[in-house]
Design a protein around this motif. Structure first.
Motif, PDB file in Angstrom:
ATOM      1  N   GLN A 308      48.249  37.289  49.320  1.00 30.26           N
ATOM      2  CA  GLN A 308      48.566  37.082  47.903  1.00 30.26           C
ATOM      3  C   GLN A 308      47.719  35.948  47.341  1.00 30.26           C
ATOM      4  O   GLN A 308      47.160  36.065  46.239  1.00 30.26           O
ATOM      5  CB  GLN A 308      50.044  36.761  47.740  1.00 30.26           C
ATOM      6  N   LEU A 309      47.597  34.845  48.094  1.00 30.30           N
ATOM      7  CA  LEU A 309      46.783  33.720  47.638  1.00 30.30           C
ATOM      8  C   LEU A 309      45.331  34.133  47.495  1.00 30.30           C
ATOM      9  O   LEU A 309      44.651  33.739  46.545  1.00 30.30           O
ATOM     10  CB  LEU A 309      46.917  32.554  48.618  1.00 30.30           C
ATOM     11  N   ALA A 310      44.850  34.940  48.444  1.00 32.54           N
ATOM     12  CA  ALA A 310      43.463  35.404  48.367  1.00 32.54           C
ATOM     13  C   ALA A 310      43.231  36.225  47.110  1.00 32.54           C
ATOM     14  O   ALA A 310      42.196  36.093  46.439  1.00 32.54           O
ATOM     15  CB  ALA A 310      43.125  36.227  49.612  1.00 32.54           C
ATOM     16  N   ARG A 311      44.176  37.073  46.764  1.00 32.24           N
ATOM     17  CA  ARG A 311      44.026  37.878  45.558  1.00 32.24           C
ATOM     18  C   ARG A 311      44.123  37.010  44.302  1.00 32.24           C
ATOM     19  O   ARG A 311      43.411  37.232  43.322  1.00 32.24           O
ATOM     20  CB  ARG A 311      45.081  38.978  45.545  1.00 32.24           C
ATOM     21  N   GLN A 312      45.015  36.023  44.334  1.00 31.61           N
ATOM     22  CA  GLN A 312      45.109  35.115  43.194  1.00 31.61           C
ATOM     23  C   GLN A 312      43.809  34.345  42.993  1.00 31.61           C
ATOM     24  O   GLN A 312      43.328  34.189  41.869  1.00 31.61           O
ATOM     25  CB  GLN A 312      46.276  34.150  43.400  1.00 31.61           C
ATOM     26  N   ILE A 313      43.245  33.872  44.107  1.00 37.38           N
ATOM     27  CA  ILE A 313      41.966  33.164  44.024  1.00 37.38           C
ATOM     28  C   ILE A 313      40.883  34.097  43.505  1.00 37.38           C
ATOM     29  O   ILE A 313      40.039  33.714  42.691  1.00 37.38           O
ATOM     30  CB  ILE A 313      41.598  32.596  45.400  1.00 37.38           C
ATOM     31  N   ALA A 314      40.914  35.359  44.013  1.00 39.31           N
ATOM     32  CA  ALA A 314      39.909  36.325  43.578  1.00 39.31           C
ATOM     33  C   ALA A 314      39.999  36.574  42.081  1.00 39.31           C
ATOM     34  O   ALA A 314      38.974  36.662  41.389  1.00 39.31           O
ATOM     35  CB  ALA A 314      40.086  37.633  44.347  1.00 39.31           C
ATOM     36  N   GLU A 315      41.204  36.671  41.563  1.00 35.62           N
ATOM     37  CA  GLU A 315      41.374  36.887  40.125  1.00 35.62           C
ATOM     38  C   GLU A 315      40.860  35.700  39.324  1.00 35.62           C
ATOM     39  O   GLU A 315      40.240  35.860  38.275  1.00 35.62           O
ATOM     40  CB  GLU A 315      42.843  37.140  39.818  1.00 35.62           C
ATOM     41  N   ARG A 316      41.106  34.486  39.829  1.00 36.34           N
ATOM     42  CA  ARG A 316      40.616  33.301  39.112  1.00 36.34           C
ATOM     43  C   ARG A 316      39.109  33.198  39.184  1.00 36.34           C
ATOM     44  O   ARG A 316      38.437  32.889  38.187  1.00 36.34           O
ATOM     45  CB  ARG A 316      41.263  32.043  39.688  1.00 36.34           C
ATOM     46  N   LEU A 317      38.566  33.470  40.361  1.00 39.47           N
ATOM     47  CA  LEU A 317      37.111  33.390  40.497  1.00 39.47           C
ATOM     48  C   LEU A 317      36.413  34.445  39.668  1.00 39.47           C
ATOM     49  O   LEU A 317      35.245  34.286  39.303  1.00 39.47           O
ATOM     50  CB  LEU A 317      36.720  33.537  41.977  1.00 39.47           C
ATOM     51  N   ALA A 318      37.115  35.553  39.408  1.00 36.01           N
ATOM     52  CA  ALA A 318      36.494  36.606  38.604  1.00 36.01           C
ATOM     53  C   ALA A 318      36.275  36.145  37.168  1.00 36.01           C
ATOM     54  O   ALA A 318      35.373  36.636  36.479  1.00 36.01           O
ATOM     55  CB  ALA A 318      37.370  37.854  38.618  1.00 36.01           C
TER      56      ALA A 318
END
Length: 515
Positions: A308-318
């Motif tokens: 979940q954290l990885a996906r949250q980070i991915a969304e922010r980095l996007a």
């Protein structure tokens, strides 16, 4: 729109004035350009003034979105931290129970040894008791024979005594009748009735022979009587010795029985303690099984939170891509950590594959989404399986290969093979449904953890929306838990983003050939 209408009208009025005033062409042109520049500049300033609130609003909205995302990431990190604490507490409980179980197992082993020793001792006592029983039986038989022999000898002695008494009576009567009494059997009568001296001598010899015979028999009987007494004494002595021996055997038998009873009591007590300790072992096994289940559940939840954290980070980095390039002033120890991890993860890969793994580590160091040190990135929980398995430490003890050291030095100097933040094998990239990745050797590298295609396919199968699953939802956690359980069964990586490349793993300089 009104600004442009005003500007068109202004130009028309200026042209009319020029025609009416009849000014020269050059003068008129200069005046016209001046008159045109002023309103254009005004228009630009006015446009910027009008659009500025919109840009400011957009910037504020972007900052609010980033702040909200970071708050969600922080909350997820707090959840992960709490799960890690619970996992550590569970692990401590497991270690404590294992220590207690080990101590109880030691007691069980010791009690089993004592039980076996006591049982062996009891078996020895029983063997000795059997032997003593046989000896006692033999002694009793010998005692019976001696008693029978004594009875027989006493009977013979009694008969001999009776015979001696009878002969003594006969001899006494004969002597009495010859020497003490007269009559036809008296000595004087015999002598007077003799016809000659020879006849007298013969009669005397006969009578003397009779007396001598009686005396001889009496002497023989007495001698036999003495022999019988001696024999009786010997048999009685033997009987006494047998009786003493039998008493000694009985005493030994009783002592052995006491020892056997004591040993049996100790054995019973030992077996009771053994059963109690064995029961504790079963309780420990039950508790450990429950804690193991709890540990797996916590690991599953932690893995789900990590995803979940990885996906949250991915969304922010996007929304805003970070610059993760540049050199890093590493210490000698950090160089060793980086080179050892590169070898553990890509020891059998080509040199580009080694650089790619090193790039992921350094990109994470430079990213705000991960720890800002090399050791922090490598040792981050549930990230690098090669670190958790101890392979990184083993390579650090042996020394990394020259190719891996060179790759580490290059990425520390700023070299990068892409801006990737994650990598795993192609199998698991497809298993997780990673939407975009680049294959370098046997690893799939990607910048963001995005699984749109897989989630869309899953949603299409269930008839649900094709939008991404909201991070932290029950559906996502359930899917992640199933993935983690599958990972634990297959155990190729057992991590969030990377894996031990078992088929290509090398700890020696053979990996230099890839360079």
């Amino acid at each position: 729109m009104s600004v442009y209408i005003w500007f068109a009208g202004y130009k028309e009025r200026q042209c009319v004035r020029i025609i009416e005033n009849g000014e020269s062409g050059e003068t008129k042109g200069r005046n016209m350009r001046k008159n045109l520049i002023r309103p254009v500049a005004g228009i630009i300033v006015l446009s910027l003034f009008v659009s500025m609130p919109h840009y400011v609003a957009r910037a504020d909205e972007y900052d609010d979105v980033i702040s909200s995302m970071q708050q969600q990431e922080t909350q997820t990190q707090i959840t992960i931290s709490n799960l890690e604490k619970a996992t550590q507490a569970t692990k401590n409980s497991i270690d404590m129970l294992k220590q207690q179980k080990e101590a109880v197992q030691g007691n069980v082993d010791e009690l089993r040894g004592q039980s076996a020793s006591l049982q062996s001792r009891i078996d020895g006592y029983e063997g000795k008791l059997t032997d003593l029983s046989s000896e006692i039986e033999q002694a009793e038989n010998a005692m019976s024979e001696a008693s029978a022999q004594i009875v027989q000898l006493n009977g013979e002695l009694d008969a001999l005594k009776a015979e001696i008494d009878e002969r003594q009576i006969l001899l006494k009567n004969r002597i009495k009748s010859v020497y003490e009494k007269g009559g036809s059997k008296g000595m004087l009568q015999l002598l007077t009735e003799s016809n000659s001296f020879r006849d007298i001598l013969n009669r005397y010899v006969y009578m003397d022979a009779m007396v001598s015979y009686d005396r001889k028999k009496i002497a023989e009987c007495r001698k036999l009587q003495e022999e019988l007494k001696t024999k009786i004494d010997e048999v009685e002595q033997r009987e006494s010795e047998i009786d003493a021996y039998q008493n000694d055997l009985d005493k030994k038998y009783e002592e052995l029985e006491d020892l056997s009873d004591q040993a049996q009591g100790l054995l019973d007590s030992t077996n009771q303690n053994l059963n109690a300790e064995a029961g504790k072992l079963k309780d420990f096994d039950s508790q450990l099984a429950a804690l193991d289940k709890t540990m797996k559940n916590l690991e599953s939840q932690t893995a789900a939170a990590q995803a979940q954290l990885a996906r949250q980070i991915a969304e922010r980095l996007a929304l805003k891509k970070e610059n993760t390039g540049g050199a890093y002033n590493a210490s000698g120890t950090e160089l060793e950590w980086l080179a050892a991890t590169i070898q553990a993860e890509a020891g059998g890969e080509a040199y580009t594959g080694k650089l790619a793994v090193g790039s992921v580590i350094m990109n994470r160091v430079k990213s705000s989404a991960f720890p800002n040190t090399i050791v922090g990135v490598i040792t981050q929980n549930m990230q690098f399986a090669s670190y958790r398995s101890g392979k990184v430490a083993l390579i650090m003890q042996q020394g990394a290969s020259s190719a891996c050291v060179k790759a580490a030095q290059e990425v520390l100097g700023g070299a990068r093979v892409g801006d990737y933040l994650f990598f795993m094998t192609k199998y698991y990239a497809d298993y997780y449904g990673i939407s975009e990745y680049t294959m370098i050797g046997n690893h799939a590298f990607f910048y963001r953890w995005v699984t749109k295609e897989k989630e869309a396919a899953q949603s299409g199968q269930t008839g649900e929306s094709t939008d991404q699953t909201t991070p932290g939802s029950a559906q996502e956690n359930s899917q992640t838990e199933e993935i983690v359980q599958q990972q634990q069964e297959d155990d190729p990586y057992n991590g969030e983003e990377n894996a031990d490349n078992e088929d290509h793993e090398e700890y020696d300089d053979e990996s230099d050939d890839d360079e």
